[in-house]
Design a protein around this motif. Structure first.
Motif, PDB file in Angstrom:
ATOM      1  N   ASN A 105       3.868   1.541  -1.201  1.00 19.52           N
ATOM      2  CA  ASN A 105       4.478   1.674  -2.533  1.00 19.52           C
ATOM      3  C   ASN A 105       3.483   2.256  -3.522  1.00 19.52           C
ATOM      4  OD1 ASN A 105       6.896   0.632  -1.626  1.00 19.52           O
ATOM      5  ND2 ASN A 105       6.359  -1.483  -2.154  1.00 19.52           N
ATOM      6  N   SER A 106       2.212   1.843  -3.457  1.00 17.03           N
ATOM      7  CA  SER A 106       1.214   2.392  -4.373  1.00 17.03           C
ATOM      8  C   SER A 106       0.986   3.881  -4.107  1.00 17.03           C
ATOM      9  CB  SER A 106      -0.099   1.624  -4.227  1.00 17.03           C
ATOM     10  OG  SER A 106      -0.619   1.756  -2.912  1.00 17.03           O
ATOM     11  N   LYS A 107       0.963   4.291  -2.813  1.00 19.69           N
ATOM     12  CA  LYS A 107       0.802   5.704  -2.496  1.00 19.69           C
ATOM     13  C   LYS A 107       1.990   6.532  -2.977  1.00 19.69           C
ATOM     14  CE  LYS A 107      -2.175   5.046   1.535  1.00 19.69           C
ATOM     15  NZ  LYS A 107      -2.313   5.246   3.005  1.00 19.69           N
ATOM     16  N   LEU A 108       3.199   5.983  -2.805  1.00 19.23           N
ATOM     17  CA  LEU A 108       4.376   6.700  -3.279  1.00 19.23           C
ATOM     18  C   LEU A 108       4.366   6.851  -4.794  1.00 19.23           C
ATOM     19  CD1 LEU A 108       7.179   5.167  -1.023  1.00 19.23           C
ATOM     20  CD2 LEU A 108       6.269   7.486  -0.937  1.00 19.23           C
ATOM     21  N   ALA A 109       3.922   5.805  -5.473  1.00 17.69           N
ATOM     22  CA  ALA A 109       3.841   5.900  -6.930  1.00 17.69           C
ATOM     23  C   ALA A 109       2.826   6.957  -7.363  1.00 17.69           C
ATOM     24  CB  ALA A 109       3.463   4.530  -7.500  1.00 17.69           C
ATOM     25  N   TRP A 110       1.673   7.020  -6.656  1.00 18.85           N
ATOM     26  CA  TRP A 110       0.674   8.041  -7.000  1.00 18.85           C
ATOM     27  C   TRP A 110       1.213   9.450  -6.751  1.00 18.85           C
ATOM     28  CZ3 TRP A 110      -1.767  11.704  -3.943  1.00 18.85           C
ATOM     29  CH2 TRP A 110      -2.826  12.355  -4.547  1.00 18.85           C
ATOM     30  N   ARG A 133       0.823  -1.218   0.000  1.00 17.94           N
ATOM     31  CA  ARG A 133       0.000   0.000   0.000  1.00 17.94           C
ATOM     32  C   ARG A 133       0.856   1.267   0.000  1.00 17.94           C
ATOM     33  NH1 ARG A 133      -3.071  -3.089   3.708  1.00 17.94           N
ATOM     34  NH2 ARG A 133      -2.128  -1.957   5.464  1.00 17.94           N
ATOM     35  N   THR A 141       4.349  10.325  -6.822  1.00 13.48           N
ATOM     36  CA  THR A 141       5.350  10.586  -7.856  1.00 13.48           C
ATOM     37  C   THR A 141       4.698  10.994  -9.172  1.00 13.48           C
ATOM     38  OG1 THR A 141       6.769   8.941  -6.782  1.00 13.48           O
ATOM     39  CG2 THR A 141       7.337   9.611  -9.032  1.00 13.48           C
ATOM     40  N   ARG A 142       3.577  10.393  -9.510  1.00 12.26           N
ATOM     41  CA  ARG A 142       2.887  10.763 -10.748  1.00 12.26           C
ATOM     42  C   ARG A 142       2.187  12.111 -10.625  1.00 12.26           C
ATOM     43  NH1 ARG A 142       1.181   5.367 -10.265  1.00 12.26           N
ATOM     44  NH2 ARG A 142      -0.862   6.120  -9.565  1.00 12.26           N
ATOM     45  N   SER A 143       1.732  12.458  -9.426  1.00 15.58           N
ATOM     46  CA  SER A 143       0.941  13.681  -9.271  1.00 15.58           C
ATOM     47  C   SER A 143       1.794  14.926  -9.107  1.00 15.58           C
ATOM     48  CB  SER A 143       0.025  13.554  -8.053  1.00 15.58           C
ATOM     49  OG  SER A 143      -0.829  12.429  -8.178  1.00 15.58           O
TER      50      SER A 143
END
Length: 372
Positions: free
Chosen positions: A47-52, A45, A54-56
């Motif tokens: 990692n998914s938040k960090l990826a979001w 979870r 990074t994209r935002s």
């Protein structure tokens, strides 16, 4: 046969213990696996938040930069428009001033050339000066905003337009104000009639405002070591007179100096105490409450002055306080005391026997005074 049965029982008990240990190990292993699984889920979870994020972040950055650029461009456009309006107003003001100057020159030329208009104006002004007929008076312009009038001697200066709420002549306005209060020359007042500070503009100009004298209270916490030694020896000779500089310095280092407000109690009668106090500055009242005296109300029995000390019996013996010591309500209110607690001064007394001997003598003298 009995031996075989015992062996079977022992093997059974051994297998039971092994089974219990196996089940316990399995429970521990299961708990560890569940914890690891939960940690893996949490990591996924995160990692998914960090990826979001990074994209935002680039999108947010672009949006902020674009908004700032648009706001700067809009502000620049407004500034350009305002600058153009200011320039237009300045040019129109210059043109209006030139036209006025040219008009004044033309009027002077007409007067010099003796034109019919100048003659007519001169005649009208002369008639007004002599108090002539109403036709001449009606010909004089009455508005303040009209152009300058021509007279026999030249062009009369135009009266300035007075805006709403504006005073045409400030000096005349001030002269017509009513006089409030006593206004007189300072020479008219004798020495006995000179009054105290008065409000500005309502009294003699020679009487100065009395400056309030500010009394700077002394703070013992800023004293040097030498001043502490001299002060304690001079005002508390009964306690510090026979001690050397090192002993007094050690006692001062282990003590606490604090300010006492008006009416504040330092010690209260009947309470348990383990500290003694020395009055450094000011004075304090000793109040005692006894059931059969003064109808059970508090009665002041003594006043402690600068250098006096109290609470030494509680410090040495641990007895309860026999009286209440409080700061007075009257006076300048600058009361400071020096506190010696058992926890801080105990090691000093053990290291320096002369301090212990001095405190013991003071307690003995106090006991004798109470008995007598």
């Amino acid at each position: 046969d009995d031996d075989d049965d015992d062996d079977d029982d022992g093997r059974g008990r051994g297998r039971g213990r092994d089974d219990a240990m196996t089940r316990r190990d399995m429970d521990v292993t299961r708990a560890v696996l569940e914890a690891l699984t939960a940690m893996q889920d949490t990591q996924a979870r995160m990692n998914s938040k960090l990826a979001w994020i990074t994209r935002s972040l680039p999108k947010v950055y672009d949006a902020v930069v674009n908004d700032c650029a648009k706001a700067i461009e809009a502000s620049a456009g407004k500034i350009d428009r305002v600058s153009a309006q200011v320039g237009a107003l300045a040019s129109s003001a210059v043109m209006t001033g030139g036209e006025r100057r040219r008009g004044g020159g033309a009027t002077t030329a007409d007067e010099d050339s003796g034109s019919p208009r100048a003659t007519t104006t001169t005649t009208t002004a002369a008639a007004v000066a002599r108090g002539g007929g109403g036709s001449a008076q009606n010909s004089v312009p009455s508005s303040r905003s009209q152009s300058p009038t021509r007279t026999a001697r030249g062009v009369a200066p135009a009266r300035r337009r007075v805006a709403f709420g504006e005073v045409e002549s400030r000096n005349e306005y001030v002269k017509n104000l009513p006089k409030i209060g006593h206004i007189s020359d300072a020479r008219e007042l004798t020495a006995g009639e000179q009054r105290g500070p008065q409000r500005a503009g309502y009294g003699p100009t020679s009487v100065k405002h009395a400056k309030k004298k500010v009394v700077k209270l002394e703070d013992p916490r800023k004293w040097s070591r030498e001043k502490w030694l001299h002060h304690l020896r001079a005002h508390s000779a009964r306690l510090f007179g026979d001690l050397d500089d090192l002993s007094i310095g050690d006692m001062v280092d282990s003590a606490k100096c604090f300010f006492v407000q008006r009416g504040a109690r330092v010690v209260t009668q009947g309470e348990q105490g383990d500290s003694m106090y020395v009055v450094v500055l000011g004075k304090m009242h000793v109040v005692v409450t006894q059931p059969g005296v003064n109808r059970g109300e508090s009665l002041q029995v003594a006043t402690l002055l600068q250098g006096d000390f109290f609470g030494e019996i509680a410090l040495m013996t641990g007895e309860v306080r026999r009286a209440t010591v409080m700061a007075p309500y009257e006076g300048d209110g600058n009361v400071w005391v020096l506190e010696f607690s058992k926890r801080e001064i105990g090691s000093v007394m053990l290291a320096r026997r002369d301090i212990l001997r001095a405190l013991t003598d003071v307690c003995a003298n106090r006991k004798l005074d109470n008995l007598t």
